[in-house]
Design a protein around this motif. Structure first.
Motif, mmCIF file in Angstrom:
data_model
loop_
_atom_site.group_PDB
_atom_site.id
_atom_site.type_symbol
_atom_site.label_atom_id
_atom_site.label_comp_id
_atom_site.label_asym_id
_atom_site.label_seq_id
_atom_site.Cartn_x
_atom_site.Cartn_y
_atom_site.Cartn_z
ATOM 1 N N ALA A 17 1.640 5.467 5.088
ATOM 2 C CA ALA A 17 0.619 5.031 4.128
ATOM 3 C C ALA A 17 -0.284 3.995 4.790
ATOM 4 O O ALA A 17 0.075 3.430 5.825
ATOM 5 C CB ALA A 17 1.296 4.416 2.908
ATOM 6 N N ASN A 18 -1.442 3.771 4.193
ATOM 7 C CA ASN A 18 -2.366 2.711 4.645
ATOM 8 C C ASN A 18 -2.734 2.827 6.123
ATOM 9 O O ASN A 18 -2.753 1.824 6.847
ATOM 10 C CB ASN A 18 -1.770 1.316 4.386
ATOM 11 C CG ASN A 18 -1.521 1.061 2.915
ATOM 12 O OD1 ASN A 18 -2.373 1.359 2.079
ATOM 13 N ND2 ASN A 18 -0.352 0.539 2.571
ATOM 14 N N ASP A 20 -5.147 2.510 8.593
ATOM 15 C CA ASP A 20 -6.460 1.864 8.474
ATOM 16 C C ASP A 20 -7.378 2.240 9.623
ATOM 17 O O ASP A 20 -6.943 2.809 10.627
ATOM 18 C CB ASP A 20 -6.287 0.338 8.345
ATOM 19 C CG ASP A 20 -5.622 -0.274 9.566
ATOM 20 O OD1 ASP A 20 -6.227 -0.204 10.654
ATOM 21 O OD2 ASP A 20 -4.511 -0.823 9.441
ATOM 22 N N ASN A 78 -3.853 6.031 0.735
ATOM 23 C CA ASN A 78 -4.888 5.084 1.193
ATOM 24 C C ASN A 78 -5.294 5.309 2.640
ATOM 25 O O ASN A 78 -5.514 4.350 3.385
ATOM 26 C CB ASN A 78 -4.388 3.646 0.967
ATOM 27 C CG ASN A 78 -5.512 2.624 0.944
ATOM 28 O OD1 ASN A 78 -6.638 2.947 0.598
ATOM 29 N ND2 ASN A 78 -5.198 1.397 1.294
ATOM 30 N N HIS B 192 -3.619 -3.585 -2.220
ATOM 31 C CA HIS B 192 -4.562 -3.306 -1.137
ATOM 32 C C HIS B 192 -5.462 -2.103 -1.463
ATOM 33 O O HIS B 192 -6.593 -2.018 -0.985
ATOM 34 C CB HIS B 192 -3.714 -3.050 0.122
ATOM 35 C CG HIS B 192 -4.464 -2.645 1.322
ATOM 36 N ND1 HIS B 192 -5.655 -3.228 1.696
ATOM 37 C CD2 HIS B 192 -4.191 -1.712 2.263
ATOM 38 C CE1 HIS B 192 -6.067 -2.657 2.818
ATOM 39 N NE2 HIS B 192 -5.206 -1.745 3.172
ATOM 40 N N ALA B 193 -4.969 -1.175 -2.280
ATOM 41 C CA ALA B 193 -5.790 -0.019 -2.657
ATOM 42 C C ALA B 193 -6.011 0.004 -4.170
ATOM 43 O O ALA B 193 -6.485 0.990 -4.722
ATOM 44 C CB ALA B 193 -5.119 1.277 -2.208
ATOM 45 N N THR B 196 -9.557 0.967 -5.523
ATOM 46 C CA THR B 196 -10.245 2.138 -4.964
ATOM 47 C C THR B 196 -10.953 2.879 -6.097
ATOM 48 O O THR B 196 -10.354 3.166 -7.128
ATOM 49 C CB THR B 196 -9.239 3.065 -4.256
ATOM 50 O OG1 THR B 196 -8.557 2.304 -3.259
ATOM 51 C CG2 THR B 196 -9.934 4.248 -3.608
ATOM 52 N N ASN B 292 -1.433 -5.848 5.664
ATOM 53 C CA ASN B 292 -2.621 -5.605 4.852
ATOM 54 C C ASN B 292 -2.788 -6.799 3.913
ATOM 55 O O ASN B 292 -1.816 -7.524 3.648
ATOM 56 C CB ASN B 292 -2.570 -4.246 4.138
ATOM 57 C CG ASN B 292 -1.636 -4.229 2.949
ATOM 58 O OD1 ASN B 292 -1.771 -5.011 2.017
ATOM 59 N ND2 ASN B 292 -0.681 -3.313 2.976
ATOM 60 N N VAL B 313 6.305 3.273 -1.601
ATOM 61 C CA VAL B 313 5.264 3.111 -0.575
ATOM 62 C C VAL B 313 5.176 1.646 -0.150
ATOM 63 O O VAL B 313 5.141 1.326 1.042
ATOM 64 C CB VAL B 313 3.888 3.599 -1.089
ATOM 65 C CG1 VAL B 313 2.814 3.358 -0.039
ATOM 66 C CG2 VAL B 313 3.945 5.080 -1.459
ATOM 67 N N SER B 317 6.038 0.163 3.520
ATOM 68 C CA SER B 317 4.994 -0.622 4.198
ATOM 69 C C SER B 317 5.528 -1.998 4.565
ATOM 70 O O SER B 317 5.196 -2.536 5.628
ATOM 71 C CB SER B 317 3.767 -0.793 3.292
ATOM 72 O OG SER B 317 3.165 0.441 3.059
ATOM 73 N N LYS B 320 7.721 -1.831 7.728
ATOM 74 C CA LYS B 320 6.905 -1.701 8.944
ATOM 75 C C LYS B 320 6.167 -3.003 9.245
ATOM 76 O O LYS B 320 6.052 -3.415 10.398
ATOM 77 C CB LYS B 320 5.893 -0.566 8.776
ATOM 78 C CG LYS B 320 6.553 0.795 8.923
ATOM 79 C CD LYS B 320 5.537 1.913 8.879
ATOM 80 C CE LYS B 320 6.224 3.242 9.133
ATOM 81 N NZ LYS B 320 5.645 4.355 8.419
ATOM 82 N N PHE B 431 -4.774 -6.358 9.593
ATOM 83 C CA PHE B 431 -4.258 -5.066 10.056
ATOM 84 C C PHE B 431 -3.594 -5.220 11.426
ATOM 85 O O PHE B 431 -3.961 -6.089 12.209
ATOM 86 C CB PHE B 431 -5.401 -4.054 10.208
ATOM 87 C CG PHE B 431 -6.085 -3.666 8.926
ATOM 88 C CD1 PHE B 431 -5.492 -3.871 7.690
ATOM 89 C CD2 PHE B 431 -7.339 -3.063 8.967
ATOM 90 C CE1 PHE B 431 -6.136 -3.482 6.518
ATOM 91 C CE2 PHE B 431 -7.984 -2.675 7.806
ATOM 92 C CZ PHE B 431 -7.379 -2.885 6.577
#
Lengths: 200, 466
Positions: A17-18, A20, A78, B192-193, B196, B292, B313, B317, B320, B431
């Motif tokens: 995901a994400n 960028d 995303n 972060h999204a 959107t 993020n 998700v 994230s 990671k 990022f």
């Protein structure tokens, strides 16, 4: 520019995901003044172990031998978030991708795809699970993307996807967006004549 | 039914229906060296002209050195890009503020500074932080290079209408909390999204109390929640900022403009697709811990465990991000040493940001082993800071005082970090690899960044100031 209709190809799984724009194409490659040649730098930080791009990272999904020659990229939520850099779709198309299928896309990236004949398809998380599973089970399996009928087909599954009519038509016909807008020059002229002085 | 501010600006700019798209007129087109060259060459290939040079303004900011005014200071590729901008601006009659010019600076700093950005305008730039200009009640958003070319040729853009989200922040900010902390807290809340497909409108008493520069910090990071744009309704603070600016309207035009601007607010019965509320009192100084901007905590909170996220998700994230950032759940950020501090970027490089950082810097010396730089947002900000002797405060404390530009926010020049470096940064994106491959970025306010420089690790600026 020719349009997209139906294509069948191999899909490369990027199960993250994400993803960028800094990952898709890092800043050091944005100093070029042309639109071509970004494919070799796509996913640079993940794809190479060195800065000179001589040592591929064997652990990176797209470097696996079975995923070479893919024309469809699979990702998660995303995709394309961050910067407005059009170098992101330029690097994906130059690498050879014609379609990106993901759970969701960032707005600017999605718009940039439309201007570069790169088809972004949104599927649900569950549908993506099936798609990832099919490709992991058989990396050579053909994934068919049918834009006119708005379908993705793989391993007996058929997933319908939504796309706005004007986006679809633009991708199918490969239209020159600027040329189309220039046909409305009379309306632009009329609008400009009515703009108040403070907004001139 | 009433209209939102977004709908009012939209209606003011509708030129035509083009198929199912709408053709929207663009009042201001800001350009820089990175995302314009291919658009100019596109015009040339098709034999098209640039329709409105007088609505187009160029600056050099991304690829330039912050140590030297020479265009070749960062190598031949950067130099070619800068020369290409110069040549294109000359050929097409676009006003350019090149390196060394007294009006040069980061595109989102100089536009407002010059009075080029006005309420009710549409503003675009090939840069996602164009949302900054929404602080003026202008509809401002980032575009790709093909769209830059479209604006060059037609002064319009094809656009679909976005959804609207009101972000209401009421109450009074506590000591130590700033506009940067408000926007980081908002992104932390909606994700972060989370925005959107939306245009955000920030409102409420805490937003109304902010200066124009603080409002720009808020709107600047709208894109970090995925939003198309961020808006704040113009008010007396906006009008006072603009009156007398070099390019702002004068005389009768000013009065005509004011009459229009006073109508630019969402009607009381306007409908938003979503409403989010925050209490200003709850917002503490923020620090991002992940990769993020939505991965953010208050400085006195512990780094969250991935298992604490219910959404799979977000959980994955977090795993990671913690790995990349070299952090462990439960850790306090105050235990984490920093190697670099960057004060600058289109988010936080204006004079008020530098004053806030200097106020902290005046209290000590940069810790040994920390490399700290201050990069003003524009030549005008630099000049003002020097007139106030802020540069002396910074350099005496051990910060480097640089020339204006985007600098280490994205490192297109030589202001770049190495793998494993950890930076307290006033910029907008954390990022992976943003400030250099393998480098770790933590987003903070200017005061928090300066405090981290002095302490050598993150500190709660509220304690630091006591």
């Amino acid at each position: 520019m020719s349009g997209i209709t139906v294509l069948t190809g191999k899909a490369a799984p990027l199960n993250r995901a994400n993803v960028d724009t800094d990952q898709i194409i890092p800043k050091q490659f944005l100093t070029a003044v042309t639109r071509a040649g970004y494919g070799k730098h796509l996913f640079h930080d993940w794809r190479y172990l060195d800065l000179e791009e001589k040592v591929p990272n064997p652990d990176f999904e797209l470097n696996r031998p079975e995923h070479q020659g893919a024309s469809i990229l699979l990702a998660r939520e995303n995709f394309g978030c961050g910067s407005s850099r059009e170098h992101a779709p330029w690097s994906l198309t130059d690498y050879g991708f014609k379609v990106v299928i993901a759970v969701s896309f960032a707005d600017i990236f999605y718009g940039n795809c439309m201007n570069n004949q790169l088809l972004p398809i949104q599927l649900s998380s569950e549908q993506m699970d099936k798609l990832f599973a099919a490709v992991e089970a058989n990396p050579d399996i053909g994934v068919t993307v049918d834009l006119p009928n708005q379908q993705v087909q793989v391993a007996g599954h058929s997933f319908a996807f939504d796309i706005q009519a004007h986006h679809k038509s633009k991708l199918q016909k490969g239209l020159d967006a600027i040329g189309e807008s220039l046909e409305l020059a009379a309306q632009i002229d009329a609008y400009e004549q009515a703009i108040p002085a403070w907004r001139a | 039914m009433g209209k939102t501010l977004y709908e009012k600006i939209w209606d003011m700019h509708l030129v035509a229906q083009a198929g199912t798209d709408n053709l929207i007129y663009i009042d201001r087109h800001l350009i820089h060296e990175v995302t314009s060259p291919q658009a100019f060459s596109g015009l040339e290939e098709k034999g098209r002209t640039l329709r409105c040079p007088k609505r187009t303004f160029a600056t050099m900011d991304h690829s330039i050195s912050t140590r030297s005014l020479a265009l070749d200071a960062c190598g031949p590729a950067n130099q070619l890009q800068l020369r290409t901008l110069q040549d294109n601006c000359q050929k097409y009659g676009v006003e350019l503020f090149p390196v060394g010019h007294q009006k040069q600076g980061i595109v989102h700093v100089i536009g407002p500074e010059l009075g080029l950005i006005l309420p009710g305008m549409t503003v675009v730039c090939g840069d996602s932080h164009t949302a900054t200009h929404g602080a003026f009640g202008a509809l401002a958003f980032g575009i790709g290079t093909s769209e830059v070319e479209h604006v060059f040729a037609t002064q319009t853009l094809k656009q679909g209408k976005a959804k609207t989200m009101r972000v209401q922040v009421d109450g009074k900010l506590s000591i130590g909390a700033t506009a940067k902390d408000i926007i980081l807290a908002i992104i932390g809340k909606i994700g972060h999204a989370g925005a959107t497909g939306y245009v955000l409108e920030y409102s409420g008493s805490a937003i109304e109390a902010l200066s124009m520069e603080e409002r720009m910090t808020i709107c600047n990071m709208s894109i970090e929640a995925g939003a198309k744009a961020g808006l704040i309704a113009p008010d007396q603070i906006t009008f006072d900022y603009l009156e007398g600016r070099e390019r702002a309207p004068k005389g009768q035009d000013w009065h005509d403009a004011l009459a229009c601007w006073k109508t630019l607010k969402s009607d009381s019965d306007a409908q938003f697709d979503r409403v989010v509320r925050l209490k200003a009192e709850d917002i503490k100084p923020q620090v991002t811990w992940g990769t993020n901007p939505g991965q953010v905590i208050a400085v006195d909170e512990a780094i969250p465990a991935p298992e604490s996220f219910t959404d799979p998700v977000s959980r994955e994230s977090a795993v990671k991000a913690l790995q990349y950032m070299g952090l462990t759940p439960g850790q306090k950020l105050s235990e984490v040493p920093v190697s670099h501090v960057f004060i600058g970027s289109c988010t936080n490089s204006r004079i008020e940001d530098l004053r806030a950082a200097a106020k902290v810097a005046a209290r000590g010396k940069v810790a040994s082993g920390v490399n700290a730089i201050v990069v003003p947002g524009s030549a005008a900000v630099k000049q003002q800071a020097e007139a106030e002797e802020l540069d002396k405060i910074f350099t005496e404390a051990g910060f480097e005082w640089r020339l204006p530009g985007c600098s280490m926010c994205l490192g297109m020049n030589d202001d770049i970090l190495k793998a494993g470096d950890r930076c307290a940064s006033t910029s907008n994106r954390n990022f992976e690899g943003r400030q250099g491959r393998g480098a770790r970025t933590h987003l903070v306010s200017p005061a928090m960044a300066a405090a981290a420089a002095l302490a050598g690790h993150f500190v709660d600026v509220r304690e630091f100031e006591q």
